[in-house]
Scaffold this motif. Sequence first.
Motif, PDB file in Angstrom:
ATOM      1  N   GLY A  39      72.309  30.831  11.644  1.00 39.29           N
ATOM      2  CA  GLY A  39      73.067  30.402  12.970  1.00 39.29           C
ATOM      3  C   GLY A  39      74.465  31.154  12.828  1.00 39.29           C
ATOM      4  N   GLY A  50      70.267  33.450  14.944  1.00 42.09           N
ATOM      5  CA  GLY A  50      69.950  32.200  15.192  1.00 42.09           C
ATOM      6  C   GLY A  50      70.838  31.541  16.430  1.00 42.09           C
ATOM      7  N   ASP A  59      69.904  29.619  19.672  1.00 43.62           N
ATOM      8  CA  ASP A  59      70.204  28.493  20.198  1.00 43.62           C
ATOM      9  C   ASP A  59      70.766  28.483  21.320  1.00 43.62           C
ATOM     10  N   GLY A 103      65.991  27.412  17.439  1.00 43.39           N
ATOM     11  CA  GLY A 103      64.959  28.384  16.952  1.00 43.39           C
ATOM     12  C   GLY A 103      63.608  27.561  16.807  1.00 43.39           C
ATOM     13  N   GLU A 111      60.217  28.879  18.953  1.00 43.88           N
ATOM     14  CA  GLU A 111      59.175  29.234  18.047  1.00 43.88           C
ATOM     15  C   GLU A 111      57.999  28.453  18.519  1.00 43.88           C
ATOM     16  N   GLY A 155      68.311  30.333   7.925  1.00 43.51           N
ATOM     17  CA  GLY A 155      67.641  29.380   8.906  1.00 43.51           C
ATOM     18  C   GLY A 155      66.532  30.151   9.723  1.00 43.51           C
ATOM     19  N   ASN A 205      61.194  31.187  10.642  1.00 45.94           N
ATOM     20  CA  ASN A 205      60.328  31.757  11.869  1.00 45.94           C
ATOM     21  C   ASN A 205      59.152  32.732  11.383  1.00 45.94           C
ATOM     22  N   ASP A 254      70.292  25.645   5.556  1.00 46.92           N
ATOM     23  CA  ASP A 254      71.303  25.282   4.622  1.00 46.92           C
ATOM     24  C   ASP A 254      70.767  24.094   3.566  1.00 46.92           C
TER      25      ASP A 254
HETATM   26  O1  KG4 Z   1      70.890  28.871   7.669  1.00 50.60           O
HETATM   27  P1  KG4 Z   1      71.098  27.890   8.735  1.00 50.60           P
HETATM   28  O2  KG4 Z   1      70.464  26.349   8.494  1.00 50.60           O
HETATM   29  O3  KG4 Z   1      72.624  27.616   9.012  1.00 50.60           O
HETATM   30  C1  KG4 Z   1      73.656  28.446   9.136  1.00 50.60           C
HETATM   31  O4  KG4 Z   1      73.946  29.159   8.024  1.00 50.60           O
HETATM   32  O5  KG4 Z   1      73.860  29.023  10.121  1.00 50.60           O
HETATM   33  O6  KG4 Z   1      70.498  28.331   9.786  1.00 50.60           O
HETATM   34  C2  KG4 Z   1      70.338  27.747  11.233  1.00 50.60           C
HETATM   35  C3  KG4 Z   1      69.863  28.780  12.297  1.00 50.60           C
HETATM   36  C4  KG4 Z   1      69.986  27.898  13.564  1.00 50.60           C
HETATM   37  O7  KG4 Z   1      70.457  28.903  14.625  1.00 50.60           O
HETATM   38  C5  KG4 Z   1      68.441  27.635  14.033  1.00 50.60           C
HETATM   39  O8  KG4 Z   1      68.244  27.840  15.260  1.00 50.60           O
HETATM   40  C6  KG4 Z   1      67.760  28.712  13.214  1.00 50.60           C
HETATM   41  O9  KG4 Z   1      68.620  28.747  12.103  1.00 50.60           O
HETATM   42  N1  KG4 Z   1      66.295  28.355  12.960  1.00 50.60           N
HETATM   43  C7  KG4 Z   1      65.438  29.298  13.587  1.00 50.60           C
HETATM   44  C8  KG4 Z   1      64.240  28.539  13.183  1.00 50.60           C
HETATM   45  N2  KG4 Z   1      64.433  27.321  12.299  1.00 50.60           N
HETATM   46  C9  KG4 Z   1      65.566  27.470  12.363  1.00 50.60           C
HETATM   47  N3  KG4 Z   1      65.145  30.267  14.217  1.00 50.60           N
HETATM   48  C10 KG4 Z   1      64.242  30.740  14.772  1.00 50.60           C
HETATM   49  N4  KG4 Z   1      62.955  30.213  14.146  1.00 50.60           N
HETATM   50  C11 KG4 Z   1      62.781  28.843  13.630  1.00 50.60           C
HETATM   51  N5  KG4 Z   1      61.611  28.490  13.289  1.00 50.60           N
END
Ligand code: KG4
Length: 331
Positions: free
Chosen positions: A136, A162, A166, A179, A183, A269, A273, A300
């Motif tokens: 994100g 990400g 969002d 995300g 998906e 995150g 996908n 995270d």
């Molecule tokens: O790594 P993370 O938990 O937090 C940060 O360090 O930002 O990543 C969260 C991000 C969010 O923007 C979320 O929409 C995205 O990861 N995300 C995805 C999927 N699952 C989580 N993006 C695309 N497809 C997914 N399946």
Amino acid sequence: MLTLGIETSCDDTSMAVLRDENELLSNVVSSQIEHSEYGGIVPELASRAHVQNIVPVFRWALGEAGVEPEELDLIGVTNTPGLIGSLMVGGAFAQALALALELPIVPVHHIEAHIVACLLEYPDLELPAVALVVSGGHSSLIYVGEWRKYEVMGTTRDDAAGEAFDKVAKLLGLGFPGGPEIERLALEGNPAAIPFPRPMLATADFDFSFSGLKTAVVRWVEQTGPEGVQEQLTDVCASFQAAVVEVLVEKTARAAAEKNVNTVLLAGGVACNNALREALRDQIADRARVLWPQPINCTDNGAMIARTAVLRADEAVGFGEFDVAASQALT
Ligand code: KG4
Ligand code: ZN
């Protein structure tokens, strides 16, 4: 050796207990639902929720591991990058524990930890590697020559991947985080239905840019109108996702070729996908082994913080020397 990993840099309060290098005794996450009605993270709400969650999450992580606080040997805590109020809750909690239990603290870089999550699951992974870290807050291509030595090859010039998922989800009236919703809907849609741009696909560098793509979706929504958007919801999700995936995969493949690596790591995150995972493997499988952690270790989590703390145990400091939320580059 028992290490407690603490992660509070954004909107997840997470802790894990790791025995030695790879034996995960617990890895618990309390995700904040406070942000869903806003379609994005509200920093003030995130800090307050961490304050409420931090002690219950600590008890939960130790309880699940069957470990008493006095048995811990080391604390790892994210101290950069992240939301300052969020980082401070985890950092202050780590300091309090360090003082009470006379434990050393390893300050952990969040992006390094996302990469190290792969090591947690694939202890035999071969370096050098190229890592695509997409979350994100970040979209970066990082060359990992050896552990603890990184070269940032490219990064996003505006929105993270990400973040784009969002923001587009919010625009389409879908839930947060966007995300997983996009998906899910994309599975039913046609990825070629709407020709969204592929920002910076042809540039020779390894940087990304996703804000123009987001603007293209805004314009398409304005031109299409609410009814048309609902009718074509699966197609717009599939077409947007295809644009993001194509750029990420193409640049990662080029980075892997330039560095001539046998390993490509996918983390953060967005690494949850499946379209991205499959496209990356399809494109790179003949040249390199493509690895990603299971979903809980992509988003995270405390486990990746604990594993990074073990990797950098010689950098541990006493509670008085720990700099909560110090800003440090990934080097
Ligand atoms: O790594 P993370 O938990 O937090 C940060 O360090 O930002 O990543 C969260 C991000 C969010 O923007 C979320 O929409 C995205 O990861 N995300 C995805 C999927 N699952 C989580 N993006 C695309 N497809 C997914 N399946
Ligand atoms: Zn993250």
